[in-house]
Design an enzyme around this catalytic site. Structure first.
Site, mmCIF file in Angstrom:
data_model
loop_
_atom_site.group_PDB
_atom_site.id
_atom_site.type_symbol
_atom_site.label_atom_id
_atom_site.label_comp_id
_atom_site.label_asym_id
_atom_site.label_seq_id
_atom_site.Cartn_x
_atom_site.Cartn_y
_atom_site.Cartn_z
ATOM 1 N N ALA A 1 37.628 31.909 39.073
ATOM 2 C CA ALA A 1 38.417 30.827 39.773
ATOM 3 C C ALA A 1 39.510 31.199 40.690
ATOM 4 C CB ALA A 1 38.906 29.916 38.720
ATOM 5 N N GLU A 2 39.873 32.253 40.213
ATOM 6 C CA GLU A 2 41.348 32.622 41.289
ATOM 7 C C GLU A 2 40.780 33.646 42.388
ATOM 8 O OE1 GLU A 2 44.346 32.266 41.073
ATOM 9 O OE2 GLU A 2 44.827 31.202 38.919
ATOM 10 N N SER A 3 39.771 34.548 42.220
ATOM 11 C CA SER A 3 39.556 35.292 43.104
ATOM 12 C C SER A 3 38.246 35.784 43.493
ATOM 13 C CB SER A 3 40.281 36.807 43.145
ATOM 14 O OG SER A 3 39.586 37.543 41.696
#
Length: 346
Positions: A83-85
């Site tokens: 989800a972040e990167s």
């Protein structure tokens, strides 16, 4: 997407809104599972990883970071990284969040360490980033659980910890639970939806093959690289008993419980490196235990009930070891015995 690591801004109504986050109380997080899950904390995931979903070079770090506390399991760490990167170690967000786990520089200063031992602590080093993510996630889980215990917030601890990662713990406290921010709520929902992608589906229950007393602790049909018996120790250079079987396996390969039992040891042991011991109780009148050694990471904790086939850690080369391999032992009435008959190899 979150700006990560306690970021200072997020998208609200189509624009980036700056948020001044309160200074959070620094919470020490032990590697032994501090912040054990209380009833209703709602981690909802197991301690293993589905094979082939996490890039192989990151598996040991994800397992290690996902073993710091009960709420934040390896599948949560992996889902959060996607989800972040989307597994991009060099990513930088428009607001300056950095690396695989998207830490803001100010937050990184607190949580970042040189976990990979390369002489620098950098959010762009995957090992450093993943371990910092685990520390920070567990600290947030403990903090929001404290809000719940004091009647200042309600909701699942995992959901609130993820919300705190995105919006800051002050927002969780201010709104007595999930903040009413569209991005934060979407961030939590997305991570929860990704967890099944990474959680091991063959952790439990596994199966002991017919005619055997234990299941193979390594996937497939791994070669025996050193059997049980007397040999010249490759590091100590003394002739002594090799107390288990060595299987050839690559670093990061799941090391799995050979049968149901209870974890009685999970930690560092001189010579064995990262080690897990499982007590299987009485079998045919004998007290039986198994051990899993030299692992790069652990994914279970002391007192945990495990099922046959459940991942207990990842193959590594810690302790007295010349390279990655799976050293598996069987103890019968506290004495080492040849594991081969138990595994159907003799």
């Amino acid at each position: 997407m979150s700006n990560g690591g306690g970021s200072m801004g997020w998208v609200v109504g189509g624009c980036v809104a700056a948020v001044l986050m309160p200074v959070i109380m620094m919470v020490a997080v032990s590697g032994g599972g501090e912040g054990a899950a209380a009833e209703g904390q709602g981690s909802g995931v197991g301690g293993g990883l589905k094979e082939g979903e996490v890039p192989a070079q990151y598996v040991p770090w994800v397992l290690k970071a996902g073993g710091m506390c009960e709420v934040i399991k390896p599948a949560v760490i992996a889902a959060q990284i996607e989800a972040e990167s989307n597994w991009g170690p060099d990513r930088v967000s428009p607001v300056g969040a950095q690396g695989l786990s998207q830490f803001m520089p100010g937050t990184w200063t607190t949580w970042g360490r040189d976990d990979d031992g390369n002489g620098r602590a950098s959010p762009f080093d995957p090992g450093d980033a993943i371990m910092a993510q685990g520390r920070y996630d567990c600290a947030l889980a403990k903090q929001v659980q404290g809000y719940k215990d004091r009647g200042q917030a309600s909701g699942e601890t995992l959901d609130l910890a993820l919300a705190a990662y995105n919006a800051g713990p002050g927002a969780v406290q201010q709104y007595h639970g999930m903040p009413p921010y569209q991005e934060t709520q979407g961030y939590v929902a997305r991570i929860k939806s990704l967890i099944p992608k990474y959680e091991s589906v063959d952790d439990a229950p596994g199966k002991i093959p017919d005619g055997q007393q234990m299941a193979m602790p390594i996937p497939g049909n791994p070669p025996v690289t050193s059997p049980y018996g007397m040999r010249m120790h490759p590091i100590l250079h003394v002739y002594k008993l090799h107390t288990g079987i060595d299987f050839g396996a690559a670093a990061g390969t799941p090391f799995k419980a050979a049968r149901d039992g209870t974890v009685t040891f999970a930690g560092w042991s001189t010579g064995y490196g990262n080690r897990v011991i499982i007590d299987h109780g009485t079998i045919n009148g004998d007290h039986i235990e198994t051990t899993y050694n030299h692992m790069s990471a652990l994914s279970v904790s002391v007192g945990q009930k495990v099922k046959v086939g459940q991942q207990v850690g990842a193959v590594g080369s810690t302790g007295y070891s010349t390279g990655p391999h799976a050293h598996f032992e069987v103890m019968q009435n506290s004495k080492y015995v040849d594991p081969a008959p138990w595994l159907g190899l003799k």
